[in-house]
Design an enzyme around this catalytic site. Structure first.
Site, PDB file in Angstrom:
ATOM      1  N   ARG A  50      13.970  12.883  17.235  1.00 41.59           N
ATOM      2  CA  ARG A  50      14.642  13.296  18.021  1.00 41.59           C
ATOM      3  C   ARG A  50      14.924  12.176  19.134  1.00 41.59           C
ATOM      4  O   ARG A  50      16.319  11.824  19.573  1.00 41.59           O
ATOM      5  CB  ARG A  50      14.015  14.400  18.914  1.00 41.59           C
ATOM      6  N   THR A  51      14.008  11.353  19.371  1.00 41.39           N
ATOM      7  CA  THR A  51      14.397  10.269  20.478  1.00 41.39           C
ATOM      8  C   THR A  51      15.254   9.353  19.990  1.00 41.39           C
ATOM      9  O   THR A  51      16.060   8.791  20.606  1.00 41.39           O
ATOM     10  CB  THR A  51      12.988   9.684  20.828  1.00 41.39           C
ATOM     11  N   CYS A  85       7.917  20.763  20.513  1.00 40.09           N
ATOM     12  CA  CYS A  85       8.349  19.432  20.733  1.00 40.09           C
ATOM     13  C   CYS A  85       9.270  19.395  22.073  1.00 40.09           C
ATOM     14  O   CYS A  85      10.229  19.875  21.865  1.00 40.09           O
ATOM     15  CB  CYS A  85       9.244  18.942  19.512  1.00 40.09           C
ATOM     16  N   ASN A  86       8.791  18.613  23.015  1.00 38.29           N
ATOM     17  CA  ASN A  86       9.619  18.626  24.004  1.00 38.29           C
ATOM     18  C   ASN A  86      10.924  18.165  24.003  1.00 38.29           C
ATOM     19  O   ASN A  86      12.150  18.547  24.417  1.00 38.29           O
ATOM     20  CB  ASN A  86       8.786  17.739  25.097  1.00 38.29           C
ATOM     21  N   THR A  87      11.177  16.940  23.170  1.00 38.37           N
ATOM     22  CA  THR A  87      12.408  16.137  23.123  1.00 38.37           C
ATOM     23  C   THR A  87      13.244  17.039  22.566  1.00 38.37           C
ATOM     24  O   THR A  87      14.414  16.756  22.760  1.00 38.37           O
ATOM     25  CB  THR A  87      11.890  14.697  22.318  1.00 38.37           C
ATOM     26  N   THR A 127       8.450  11.035  25.894  1.00 36.60           N
ATOM     27  CA  THR A 127       9.061  10.125  25.241  1.00 36.60           C
ATOM     28  C   THR A 127      10.129   9.405  26.108  1.00 36.60           C
ATOM     29  O   THR A 127      10.791  10.268  26.943  1.00 36.60           O
ATOM     30  CB  THR A 127       9.715  10.871  24.084  1.00 36.60           C
ATOM     31  N   LYS A 167       0.763   9.617  16.439  1.00 35.31           N
ATOM     32  CA  LYS A 167       1.549   9.750  15.243  1.00 35.31           C
ATOM     33  C   LYS A 167       1.007   9.178  14.015  1.00 35.31           C
ATOM     34  O   LYS A 167       1.271   9.514  13.088  1.00 35.31           O
ATOM     35  CB  LYS A 167       3.051   9.526  15.384  1.00 35.31           C
ATOM     36  N   CYS A 196       4.743  15.652  26.070  1.00 36.79           N
ATOM     37  CA  CYS A 196       5.086  15.431  24.670  1.00 36.79           C
ATOM     38  C   CYS A 196       3.792  16.026  24.073  1.00 36.79           C
ATOM     39  O   CYS A 196       2.805  15.723  24.573  1.00 36.79           O
ATOM     40  CB  CYS A 196       5.089  13.771  24.371  1.00 36.79           C
TER      41      CYS A 196
END
Length: 233
Positions: A50-51, A85-87, A127, A167, A196
């Site tokens: 996502r980032t 997942c915040n992102t 992130t 990760k 995150c």
């Protein structure tokens, strides 16, 4: 209230997905198997980063994969969706548009938790993608809370903790975490959001203080309540 079935779009990341499943079980008020929340987890590790897409939209777009997962979960009985997942919530409106069932909003729920706790200055550890999107900053400001973002050095440190440690399956020590905490306290934060879900693993392992607001725990508790169950405590 009719009990609802929760669908979890996981794999973002895989360890955080397993952890929210555990937290839902541990925080549901239940005395036997049949009193627990029916949960369907899709640990989809094929969702693009996502980032990477937020910072460079020539990278692969994660939204079509997330929407496809939402449809898949709905097709097998999910009444609502949670995404640990915040992102990914940067794309919340697009995900909701494509989802056949409601999607819980992790970031808004976390900002509301900060408000309920009486926070005035809230640090955001997340992130680069989440911080760039300003999802947390905007959500906190809507509740009249001042958001506090770490400097570039600490942003890089947090990203390293997320990507190079959690990760990658490596443990984070208290010595690794201490500079981040000290930097945020020096900015006079009365609460610090773990924005995150990989940082929720750090919280689990290091048993961080109650100054932190763990977005994964907030999402787990909100999912339990939204599906018609009670939480412990």
């Amino acid at each position: 209230m009719k009990k609802q079935t929760l669908g979890i779009i996981g794999g973002v990341g895989p360890l955080a997905t397993m952890f929210i499943g555990e937290m839902i079980v541990r925080r549901t008020k239940a005395t036997k198997d049949q009193e627990h929340l029916h949960t369907i987890i899709d640990n989809d590790t094929n969702i693009p980063d996502r980032t990477a897409f937020i910072l460079d939209n020539t990278k692969e777009n994660p939204v079509p994969v997330i929407v496809a997962d939402a449809k898949k979960l709905a097709s097998v009985g999910a009444d609502m969706i949670a995404i640990p997942c915040n992102t990914a919530h940067t794309f919340y409106d697009d995900i909701v548009e494509g989802s056949p069932v409601p999607v819980l909003h992790m970031i808004r729920e976390t900002a509301k938790r900060a408000y309920d706790l009486g926070a005035e200055r809230v640090g955001i550890l997340a992130t680069t993608g989440t911080l760039t999107s300003r999802m947390y900053q905007d959500a906190l400001e809507e509740f009249g809370i001042t958001p506090v973002v770490p400097d570039d050095t600490m942003k890089e440190k947090v990203m390293s903790i997320i990507y190079d440690y959690v990760k990658a399956g490596k443990d984070v020590s208290k010595e690794d975490w201490q500079p981040i905490e000290e930097a945020m306290l020096a900015l006079n934060c009365d609460r610090i959001v773990l924005g995150c879900t990989e940082l929720s693993i750090v919280n689990r392992d290091l048993k961080l203080s109650d100054k932190y607001i763990d977005s994964l725990i907030v999402l787990a508790e909100r999912a339990i309540l939204a599906c018609g169950y009670d939480i412990v405590g």
